[in-house]
Scaffold this active site. Structure first.
Site, PDB file in Angstrom:
ATOM      1  N   GLY A  33       0.843  -1.198   0.000  1.00  0.00           N
ATOM      2  CA  GLY A  33       0.000   0.000   0.000  1.00  0.00           C
ATOM      3  C   GLY A  33       0.874   1.243   0.000  1.00  0.00           C
ATOM      4  O   GLY A  33       0.709   2.161  -0.819  1.00  0.00           O
ATOM      5  N   HIS A  34       1.852   1.263   0.925  1.00  0.00           N
ATOM      6  CA  HIS A  34       2.800   2.382   0.974  1.00  0.00           C
ATOM      7  C   HIS A  34       3.562   2.491  -0.353  1.00  0.00           C
ATOM      8  O   HIS A  34       3.782   3.571  -0.876  1.00  0.00           O
ATOM      9  CB  HIS A  34       3.819   2.183   2.095  1.00  0.00           C
ATOM     10  CG  HIS A  34       3.232   2.119   3.475  1.00  0.00           C
ATOM     11  ND1 HIS A  34       3.264   0.978   4.233  1.00  0.00           N
ATOM     12  CD2 HIS A  34       2.618   3.058   4.230  1.00  0.00           C
ATOM     13  CE1 HIS A  34       2.703   1.212   5.405  1.00  0.00           C
ATOM     14  NE2 HIS A  34       2.297   2.470   5.433  1.00  0.00           N
ATOM     15  N   LYS A 145      -6.456   6.395   0.295  1.00  0.00           N
ATOM     16  CA  LYS A 145      -7.897   6.499   0.551  1.00  0.00           C
ATOM     17  C   LYS A 145      -8.306   5.555   1.677  1.00  0.00           C
ATOM     18  O   LYS A 145      -9.401   5.652   2.202  1.00  0.00           O
ATOM     19  CB  LYS A 145      -8.673   6.126  -0.718  1.00  0.00           C
ATOM     20  CG  LYS A 145      -8.573   7.157  -1.821  1.00  0.00           C
ATOM     21  CD  LYS A 145      -9.396   6.660  -3.007  1.00  0.00           C
ATOM     22  CE  LYS A 145      -9.388   7.642  -4.147  1.00  0.00           C
ATOM     23  NZ  LYS A 145     -10.071   7.081  -5.332  1.00  0.00           N
ATOM     24  N   LYS A 146      -7.430   4.608   1.999  1.00  0.00           N
ATOM     25  CA  LYS A 146      -7.698   3.679   3.097  1.00  0.00           C
ATOM     26  C   LYS A 146      -8.066   4.435   4.369  1.00  0.00           C
ATOM     27  O   LYS A 146      -8.962   4.058   5.103  1.00  0.00           O
ATOM     28  CB  LYS A 146      -6.455   2.823   3.310  1.00  0.00           C
ATOM     29  CG  LYS A 146      -6.329   2.155   4.651  1.00  0.00           C
ATOM     30  CD  LYS A 146      -6.726   0.724   4.534  1.00  0.00           C
ATOM     31  CE  LYS A 146      -6.589  -0.095   5.791  1.00  0.00           C
ATOM     32  NZ  LYS A 146      -6.064   0.504   6.952  1.00  0.00           N
ATOM     33  N   GLN A 150      -8.961  10.675   7.570  1.00  0.00           N
ATOM     34  CA  GLN A 150      -7.670  11.361   7.692  1.00  0.00           C
ATOM     35  C   GLN A 150      -7.403  12.195   6.438  1.00  0.00           C
ATOM     36  O   GLN A 150      -7.039  13.379   6.523  1.00  0.00           O
ATOM     37  CB  GLN A 150      -6.577  10.303   7.877  1.00  0.00           C
ATOM     38  CG  GLN A 150      -5.167  10.773   7.589  1.00  0.00           C
ATOM     39  CD  GLN A 150      -4.128   9.721   7.911  1.00  0.00           C
ATOM     40  OE1 GLN A 150      -3.993   9.319   9.044  1.00  0.00           O
ATOM     41  NE2 GLN A 150      -3.380   9.275   6.925  1.00  0.00           N
ATOM     42  N   LEU A 181      -4.483  -3.819   2.870  1.00  0.00           N
ATOM     43  CA  LEU A 181      -3.186  -3.939   3.533  1.00  0.00           C
ATOM     44  C   LEU A 181      -3.069  -2.882   4.623  1.00  0.00           C
ATOM     45  O   LEU A 181      -3.522  -1.747   4.467  1.00  0.00           O
ATOM     46  CB  LEU A 181      -2.046  -3.769   2.526  1.00  0.00           C
ATOM     47  CG  LEU A 181      -1.986  -4.794   1.397  1.00  0.00           C
ATOM     48  CD1 LEU A 181      -0.720  -4.579   0.570  1.00  0.00           C
ATOM     49  CD2 LEU A 181      -2.014  -6.216   1.939  1.00  0.00           C
ATOM     50  N   ARG A 184      -0.873  -2.936  10.677  1.00  0.00           N
ATOM     51  CA  ARG A 184      -1.407  -3.629  11.860  1.00  0.00           C
ATOM     52  C   ARG A 184      -1.918  -5.041  11.540  1.00  0.00           C
ATOM     53  O   ARG A 184      -2.251  -5.780  12.459  1.00  0.00           O
ATOM     54  CB  ARG A 184      -2.530  -2.801  12.495  1.00  0.00           C
ATOM     55  CG  ARG A 184      -2.012  -1.563  13.232  1.00  0.00           C
ATOM     56  CD  ARG A 184      -3.114  -0.908  14.058  1.00  0.00           C
ATOM     57  NE  ARG A 184      -2.612   0.116  14.961  1.00  0.00           N
ATOM     58  CZ  ARG A 184      -2.668   1.434  14.710  1.00  0.00           C
ATOM     59  NH1 ARG A 184      -3.175   1.876  13.587  1.00  0.00           N
ATOM     60  NH2 ARG A 184      -2.204   2.303  15.595  1.00  0.00           N
TER      61      ARG A 184
END
Ligand code: AMP
Length: 274
Positions: A33-34, A145-146, A150, A181, A184
């Site tokens: 994801g990152h 967008k996860k 935020q 993903l 955590r």
């Protein structure tokens, strides 16, 4: 790639960058994801700066600040391979003074959903994001967008404070089963991972409902809750517009459907943009 740990070293390293900078702030334990954010930043800018900083001010009392996964060496390798120019890994002392002015999340949007479950979390998040955006010198910063709420709050901060940076929303990256993903996810056992799939399954169910013409938010939520029975504790299912106002009727092109649940130890969040 330069790895820098102090503000001075970051400013020094930036002097060697000539051309546009894209910035990707993270808390590390990097995953695909990152990486997708970094790749998009690479495409759109001459240089990329990534930060890895587990920001203490956005963790609440009793949350996992101490045990949050830290994988410095692996993160360094991932960034190096991805062609990152500067990896900024500051300590908390570098980022904060003792008696700081603070930034508050907006009274309504900052205190619903995630903000209601984690009161104060968004204040700390906005505080560190403001600092990091200012330090980066970037004209574009990339966020997933996860973490939809935020993202909306960061966009609002940039607008309200007239900050000269563009916030680029990036799509959610999932594993082969559909699980979004997250750093955590390493807390999940195999059995919990299976149960965690109920989040993305509930969102798929919502999509199916909407595609069949159902736009009533309450009905779509009730269909999602049927699927979410598999999760331990559903914290919320919400249907909002892109500015996080609640919706009674789904507006195609302007809706986010969000879900949060605790599966074993971690709280998981997921969403779809409709
Ligand atoms: P974090 O390290 O969890 O603070 O996340 C850093 C950035 O990566 C944030 O903008 C997140 O929204 C984004 N991110 C985290 N997980 C994903 C994912 N599965 N897909 C896309 N972006 C993500």
């Amino acid at each position: 790639m330069r790895v820098v740990r102090t503000i001075d070293a970051l400013q020094e390293a930036k002097k060697n960058l000539f051309g546009s900078i894209g910035f990707v702030p993270t808390m590390g334990a990097l995953h695909k994801g990152h990486l997708s954010l970094i790749q998009q930043a690479k495409k759109e800018n001459k240089h990329v700066i990534v930060s890895v900083f587990v920001n203490p001010t956005q963790f609440l009392e009793g949350e996992d600040l101490e045990s949050y996964p830290r994988k410095e060496e692996a993160d360094r390798k991932i960034c190096e391979l991805a062609g990152v120019d500067i990896l900024f890994m500051p300590s908390a002392d570098q980022m904060y003074e003792k008696d700081e002015l603070s930034i508050g999340a907006p009274a309504v949007r900052g205190y619903i959903l995630e903000g209601e479950k984690r009161p104060g979390h968004f204040d700390g998040m906005l505080q560190v994001v403001m600092k990091l955006l200012n330090l980066s010198g970037a004209k574009k910063a990339y966020f997933g967008k996860k973490d939809a709420q935020q993202l909306a709050l960061i966009m609002q901060m940039v607008k309200n404070y007239f900050m000269d940076i563009q916030i680029i929303p990036c799509d959610i990256v999932r594993d082969e089963n559909g699980l979004a993903l997250s750093s955590r996810n390493i807390y999940l056992s195999e059995e919990e991972k299976c149960r965690a799939l109920s989040l993305s399954k509930s969102l798929k169910r919502a999509t199916k409902c909407i595609m069949s013409g159902e736009l009533d938010a309450e009905i779509v939520k009730s269909k999602m809750l049927e699927v979410l029975k598999e999760a331990d504790a559903v914290e919320y299912v919400a249907i909002v517009d892109r500015k996080f106002n609640g919706l009674k009727k789904i507006e195609i092109g302007n809706t986010i459907i969000l879900v949060a649940a605790r599966i074993g130890k971690p709280r998981l969040i997921d969403n779809i943009w409709v």
